[in-house]
Design a protein around this motif. Sequence first.
Motif, PDB file in Angstrom:
ATOM      1  N   ASN A 135       0.826  -1.208   0.000  1.00  0.00           N
ATOM      2  CA  ASN A 135       0.000   0.000   0.000  1.00  0.00           C
ATOM      3  C   ASN A 135       0.859   1.255   0.000  1.00  0.00           C
ATOM      4  N   ASP A 136       2.154   1.079   0.268  1.00  0.00           N
ATOM      5  CA  ASP A 136       3.096   2.203   0.257  1.00  0.00           C
ATOM      6  C   ASP A 136       3.731   2.282  -1.127  1.00  0.00           C
ATOM      7  N   ILE A 137       3.555   3.399  -1.782  1.00  0.00           N
ATOM      8  CA  ILE A 137       4.029   3.567  -3.158  1.00  0.00           C
ATOM      9  C   ILE A 137       5.354   4.314  -3.164  1.00  0.00           C
ATOM     10  N   GLY A 138       6.274   3.834  -4.009  1.00  0.00           N
ATOM     11  CA  GLY A 138       7.520   4.560  -4.220  1.00  0.00           C
ATOM     12  C   GLY A 138       8.619   4.234  -3.237  1.00  0.00           C
ATOM     13  N   VAL A 139       8.455   3.139  -2.448  1.00  0.00           N
ATOM     14  CA  VAL A 139       9.493   2.785  -1.488  1.00  0.00           C
ATOM     15  C   VAL A 139       9.942   1.349  -1.736  1.00  0.00           C
TER      16      VAL A 139
ATOM     17  N   ALA B 190      -2.519   0.076 -15.889  1.00  0.00           N
ATOM     18  CA  ALA B 190      -1.241   0.679 -15.511  1.00  0.00           C
ATOM     19  C   ALA B 190      -1.435   1.905 -14.616  1.00  0.00           C
ATOM     20  N   SER B 191      -2.597   2.537 -14.723  1.00  0.00           N
ATOM     21  CA  SER B 191      -2.872   3.731 -13.917  1.00  0.00           C
ATOM     22  C   SER B 191      -3.472   3.393 -12.555  1.00  0.00           C
ATOM     23  N   ARG B 192      -3.615   2.087 -12.248  1.00  0.00           N
ATOM     24  CA  ARG B 192      -4.224   1.645 -10.998  1.00  0.00           C
ATOM     25  C   ARG B 192      -3.238   0.781 -10.223  1.00  0.00           C
ATOM     26  N   LEU B 193      -3.570   0.498  -8.955  1.00  0.00           N
ATOM     27  CA  LEU B 193      -2.642  -0.225  -8.090  1.00  0.00           C
ATOM     28  C   LEU B 193      -2.626  -1.720  -8.346  1.00  0.00           C
TER      29      LEU B 193
ATOM     30  N   PHE C 229       5.329 -11.223  -4.272  1.00  0.00           N
ATOM     31  CA  PHE C 229       5.451  -9.874  -3.730  1.00  0.00           C
ATOM     32  C   PHE C 229       5.997  -8.957  -4.815  1.00  0.00           C
ATOM     33  N   CYS C 230       5.688  -7.680  -4.697  1.00  0.00           N
ATOM     34  CA  CYS C 230       6.339  -6.705  -5.567  1.00  0.00           C
ATOM     35  C   CYS C 230       6.513  -5.403  -4.815  1.00  0.00           C
ATOM     36  N   ALA C 231       7.447  -4.602  -5.296  1.00  0.00           N
ATOM     37  CA  ALA C 231       7.557  -3.213  -4.869  1.00  0.00           C
ATOM     38  C   ALA C 231       6.964  -2.354  -5.978  1.00  0.00           C
ATOM     39  N   ILE C 232       6.351  -1.253  -5.613  1.00  0.00           N
ATOM     40  CA  ILE C 232       5.716  -0.386  -6.609  1.00  0.00           C
ATOM     41  C   ILE C 232       6.416   0.968  -6.571  1.00  0.00           C
ATOM     42  N   LYS C 233       7.249   1.181  -7.594  1.00  0.00           N
ATOM     43  CA  LYS C 233       8.052   2.401  -7.665  1.00  0.00           C
ATOM     44  C   LYS C 233       7.895   3.000  -9.062  1.00  0.00           C
TER      45      LYS C 233
ATOM     46  N   VAL D 239      -1.471   4.684 -25.358  1.00  0.00           N
ATOM     47  CA  VAL D 239      -2.470   5.579 -24.780  1.00  0.00           C
ATOM     48  C   VAL D 239      -1.853   6.141 -23.501  1.00  0.00           C
ATOM     49  N   PRO D 240      -1.446   7.414 -23.493  1.00  0.00           N
ATOM     50  CA  PRO D 240      -0.714   7.958 -22.341  1.00  0.00           C
ATOM     51  C   PRO D 240      -1.578   8.032 -21.082  1.00  0.00           C
ATOM     52  N   VAL D 241      -1.021   7.562 -19.973  1.00  0.00           N
ATOM     53  CA  VAL D 241      -1.633   7.685 -18.653  1.00  0.00           C
ATOM     54  C   VAL D 241      -0.510   7.884 -17.645  1.00  0.00           C
ATOM     55  N   GLU D 242      -0.862   8.300 -16.435  1.00  0.00           N
ATOM     56  CA  GLU D 242       0.121   8.359 -15.356  1.00  0.00           C
ATOM     57  C   GLU D 242       0.229   6.976 -14.726  1.00  0.00           C
ATOM     58  N   THR D 243       1.397   6.353 -14.855  1.00  0.00           N
ATOM     59  CA  THR D 243       1.572   4.978 -14.411  1.00  0.00           C
ATOM     60  C   THR D 243       1.673   4.896 -12.892  1.00  0.00           C
ATOM     61  N   VAL D 244       0.869   3.995 -12.316  1.00  0.00           N
ATOM     62  CA  VAL D 244       0.951   3.672 -10.891  1.00  0.00           C
ATOM     63  C   VAL D 244       1.613   2.317 -10.704  1.00  0.00           C
ATOM     64  N   ASN D 245       1.146   1.309 -11.468  1.00  0.00           N
ATOM     65  CA  ASN D 245       1.690  -0.041 -11.385  1.00  0.00           C
ATOM     66  C   ASN D 245       1.568  -0.687 -12.760  1.00  0.00           C
ATOM     67  N   GLY D 246       2.695  -0.907 -13.418  1.00  0.00           N
ATOM     68  CA  GLY D 246       2.664  -1.428 -14.783  1.00  0.00           C
ATOM     69  C   GLY D 246       2.523  -2.931 -14.888  1.00  0.00           C
ATOM     70  N   LEU D 247       2.429  -3.649 -13.760  1.00  0.00           N
ATOM     71  CA  LEU D 247       2.507  -5.110 -13.809  1.00  0.00           C
ATOM     72  C   LEU D 247       1.317  -5.769 -14.480  1.00  0.00           C
ATOM     73  N   GLY D 248       0.116  -5.222 -14.345  1.00  0.00           N
ATOM     74  CA  GLY D 248      -1.055  -5.886 -14.900  1.00  0.00           C
ATOM     75  C   GLY D 248      -1.465  -5.411 -16.277  1.00  0.00           C
ATOM     76  N   ALA D 249      -0.727  -4.446 -16.823  1.00  0.00           N
ATOM     77  CA  ALA D 249      -1.139  -3.855 -18.097  1.00  0.00           C
ATOM     78  C   ALA D 249      -1.167  -4.882 -19.222  1.00  0.00           C
TER      79      ALA D 249
END
Length: 346
Positions: free
Chosen positions: A18-22, A296-299, A93-97, A253-263
């Motif tokens: 739930n912590d993003i960017g760490v 990609a724009s979602r967690l 597990f994954c880290a989301i950065k 299709v440009p979006v602000e990426t949060v988590n690219g794993l499921g795209a």
Amino acid sequence: MTHELLTIGRISVDIYPNDIGVDLEDVTSFGKYLGGSPSNVAVAAARHGRRTAVITRTGDDAFGNYLHRELRKFNVDDSFVSPVKEWPTAVTFCAIKPPEDFPLYFYGRVPTAPDLQIKASELDLDAIKNARIFWSTVTGLCQEPSREAHIKAHEARPRAELKDGQYTILDLDYRPMFWDSEEEARAQVARILPHVTVAIGNDKECAVAVGEGTPDEQADRLLAAGVEIAVVKLGPEGVMAKTRTERVVSAPVPVETVNGLGAGDSFGGAFCHGLLSGWPLAQVLDYANAAGAIVASRLSCADAMPTPDEVISLLAERGRLAPDAVPGAAVPGRDASQLTPEGAAL
């Protein structure tokens, strides 16, 4: 029941921070989700209203029970999912950065995992033969008994030529941690390709399958191996699809990426939906691109899969042609009798 999409292979419990960017060692809380690429693709297609199922195995444990519950929640048929007593359900597990760093850590996959224990003798070959689309991944070929099961399943399918709207799709999904070498993976892919209608992969995955080269060279080699549609993902340049008579490219299709794993899984489910809808190939790619961008724009992955309305809305926002604006194209949720001969809505 005949399934519109039947997938086979990996399933896991995804543990996402739930912590993003760490870094992972600094994460303080997590959420759990259904994961595993073929399972996610089945979920994605179900979100587009398709009848889907997955052939896989879980551990005989609480996490396995959780995955059954999640599949049913997403309207994915879990009747081909059974437990393996010897091995626990795999966890990832994954880290989301964002925007580009999403390292994965696989647990419960060494020396094997339940979803690699699918046996050829356990397969419902009639269900596999009759499915409109059968979807597998290269990962399923990495060890026995899964390898033999995948080969037997592909042999049960109609020949690779497009036949009565049936497609056999191979996700080139190469993950080096599951293989001894690229050469071993390439040899196994070569056994499967003659049974494949559509192959989908990025540059690295295509290189493992058919060797280094430009996207066009890789697509041509896939076509020469018997594939009817070669889809090569081009990263920031979008995606290309090539047949023996057609070459199309869809811009990202440009979006602000949060988590690219499921795209990629969202792309796959939407791609299947477009094929089943009978849309032109260029439209299938645009729709799948937009579906991938949304995830990609979602967690999360499975929980983040979009509906047709969400995909069409994003396409419209970006000035892209929505499927119901394509002359003669099928439209999700609209009966063909509601179209004029030119394909325009009544």
